[in-house]
Design a protein around this motif. Structure first.
Motif, PDB file in Angstrom:
ATOM      1  N   LEU A 104      -8.299   1.251   3.854  1.00 37.28           N
ATOM      2  CA  LEU A 104      -7.400   0.351   3.137  1.00 37.28           C
ATOM      3  C   LEU A 104      -7.432  -1.076   3.684  1.00 37.28           C
ATOM      4  O   LEU A 104      -6.861  -1.989   3.100  1.00 37.28           O
ATOM      5  CB  LEU A 104      -5.959   0.874   3.214  1.00 37.28           C
TER       6      LEU A 104
ATOM      7  N   ILE B   4       1.411   5.109   0.623  1.00 37.95           N
ATOM      8  CA  ILE B   4       0.837   6.169   1.446  1.00 37.95           C
ATOM      9  C   ILE B   4       1.498   7.497   1.064  1.00 37.95           C
ATOM     10  O   ILE B   4       2.731   7.599   1.025  1.00 37.95           O
ATOM     11  CB  ILE B   4       1.085   5.901   2.953  1.00 37.95           C
TER      12      ILE B   4
ATOM     13  N   GLY C 184      -4.022   6.752  -0.022  1.00 40.21           N
ATOM     14  CA  GLY C 184      -3.422   5.432  -0.087  1.00 40.21           C
ATOM     15  C   GLY C 184      -4.027   4.607  -1.201  1.00 40.21           C
ATOM     16  O   GLY C 184      -5.151   4.856  -1.650  1.00 40.21           O
TER      17      GLY C 184
ATOM     18  N   TYR D 227       0.855  -1.191   0.000  1.00 44.68           N
ATOM     19  CA  TYR D 227       0.000   0.000   0.000  1.00 44.68           C
ATOM     20  C   TYR D 227       0.887   1.236   0.000  1.00 44.68           C
ATOM     21  O   TYR D 227       1.748   1.389   0.876  1.00 44.68           O
ATOM     22  CB  TYR D 227      -0.893   0.018   1.248  1.00 44.68           C
TER      23      TYR D 227
END
Length: 458
Positions: free
Chosen positions: A336, A299, A376, A297
């Motif tokens: 997320l 960010i 994200g 992920y």
């Protein structure tokens, strides 16, 4: 024995093949381009359209004065000096001429990318169309080809073999909708890209990335290697490849690594960082494959988000609500579906690292502190394209196993060895597109020059 005769025959209608055709046709030669699919696409179309070059007038206008030698040194340093130094320098020396020729002679609008720098590049040297889209490049090249009466572009026609006479390439065999044809050609250029879509070859040469998503063109199945091996051509650096660490699998779109290079970071589903993201998106791909569920992920913050909306792919993801946003770390973690408490700790550690200018993973690239609204997106790693292939010299002529030129045969782009060395860490952003367009131009120019010299000397 010949069904047709031409000056130059090119296999593959991607960026490399089209550039080679335009370069040769510019000198008045008759050129045929055979494309095995029914589309004009290829890896160039799937790229961000960013071409690195040193010494262009676009750099100079921004106060950047860079030499080909400096650019070559950056590339060699990135690949641990594994690529051929003469070939690397030749490509860098061609780069500025390529960019300015594309703008001045082909009418393709290119400008210096100023938003961010890529790993290992000491200066801003990426040149791209306004949309930051390789598809735009291919469309422009296709249009230019269609305007040339001496370029014959044939789809659904696969070059299957080169014909050798008296130790020299004299023509090709092509499978067309009208059956097999033998075409006499003074010069043959292989521009069929690499073998990323050939699972057997990927497993054989680059097994470390075999389990990743393949995000290149499906027609890249290694024809140049097969043809080359048949006639004794040398192969080089087949273990090299360009990986990518940021594919939005949900929408099938590449997320720009600018999210990282402008100050973002990546975590796994447990909310933890797992390496130095700024080392490069190619080598970082295999790090993601080691994470839970093999994804990560990215960010970043609103400032980065707003600046990257100028990139078409990024904008498309935004318009499809591909990015999650939140005012707090906890809220973003919930959206997320990752560990919120861990993400808070990671965020705090990243802020401290930004202040210190280094972290436990060895990252030293921290251009800004993340502030305000956070964004994200879930990403997966991918194999974008292979970087090894037929061994060539600085004129893009194919060499045999004795390091001798196979007369009248050229290769470029993924069909030929690139400048990324032997491993994923050797890939520097733009290496693939530069090798495609740069060696395409070099091959087209050299083929035309040698034909003209032969005619003049008759």
């Amino acid at each position: 024995m010949w069904d047709a005769e031409l000056d130059v025959v090119i296999a593959g209608a991607g960026g490399c093949g089209l550039i080679a055709a335009l370069a040769a046709a510019e000198k008045g030669l008759e050129v045929a381009v055979f494309e095995k699919t029914e589309f004009i696409l290829g890896n160039t179309a799937a790229s961000a359209g960013m071409i690195p070059a040193a010494g262009t007038r676009f750099q100079k206008e921004k106060g950047i004065f860079e030499t080909a030698e400096e650019m070559a040194e950056d590339i060699l340093k990135k690949n641990h000096y594994e690529s051929d130094s003469e070939l690397t320098l030749a490509l860098c020396q061609e780069s500025a001429r390529l960019i300015e020729w594309m703008v001045d002679s082909l009418g393709i609008e290119l400008s210096l990318v100023e938003e961010f720098s890529y790993p290992g590049q000491r200066n801003r040297r990426m040149h791209a169309p306004k949309s930051r889209s390789g598809l735009e490049l291919i469309k422009k090249l296709r249009m230019e080809v269609s305007n040339r009466d001496n370029i014959y572009l044939t789809l659904k026609s696969e070059l299957t073999d080169v014909i050798i006479e008296n130790g020299k390439v004299s023509g090709v065999e092509v499978d067309t909708s009208h059956g097999k044809q033998k075409i006499k050609a003074e010069k043959v250029i292989l521009a069929t890209n690499g073998f990323g879509a050939n699972k057997d070859l990927v497993n054989k040469y680059i097994p470390e990335i075999a389990d990743a998503l393949y995000f290149g063109y499906e027609a890249n199945t290694g024809e140049a290697i097969k043809i080359g091996e048949k006639i004794g051509a040398a192969l080089d650096c087949l273990t090299a490849y360009q990986g990518h660490s940021a594919v939005d699998e949900a929408h099938g779109i590449l997320v720009t690594w600018g999210t990282i290079m402008m100050g973002g970071f990546m975590v796994n589903k447990e909310g933890q960082r797992f390496g130095d993201e700024a080392q490069g998106y190619s080598e970082f791909a295999k790090e993601i494959l080691l994470q839970p569920d093999k994804h990560g992920y990215i960010i970043f913050d609103e400032d980065i988000y707003d600046q990257l909306l100028s990139i078409e792919d990024f904008k498309n993801i935004a318009e499809m609500n591909g990015f999650k946003s939140a005012e707090t770390v906890v809220e973003l973690a919930e959206k997320l579906k990752i560990d919120g408490e861990a993400l808070i700790n990671t965020m705090e550690e990243f802020e401290l690292a930004t202040e210190r200018g280094k972290d436990a993973f060895g990252r030293k690239h921290f251009p800004k502190k993340l502030t305000g609204k956070l964004y994200g997106i879930r990403v997966v790693p991918a194999l974008f394209h292979t970087q090894g292939g037929l061994k060539i010299n600085t004129h893009a002529q194919v060499l045999n196993n004795n390091n001798e030129v196979i007369e009248n045969l050229y290769a470029g782009g993924g069909a030929a060895v690139g400048v990324s060395g032997k491993n994923s860490y050797g890939y520097m952003s733009g290496n693939g597109l530069l090798a495609a367009l740069g060696f395409g131009k070099i091959a087209g120019d050299h083929a035309a020059k040698t034909i003209q010299e032969r005619v003049e000397n008759k």
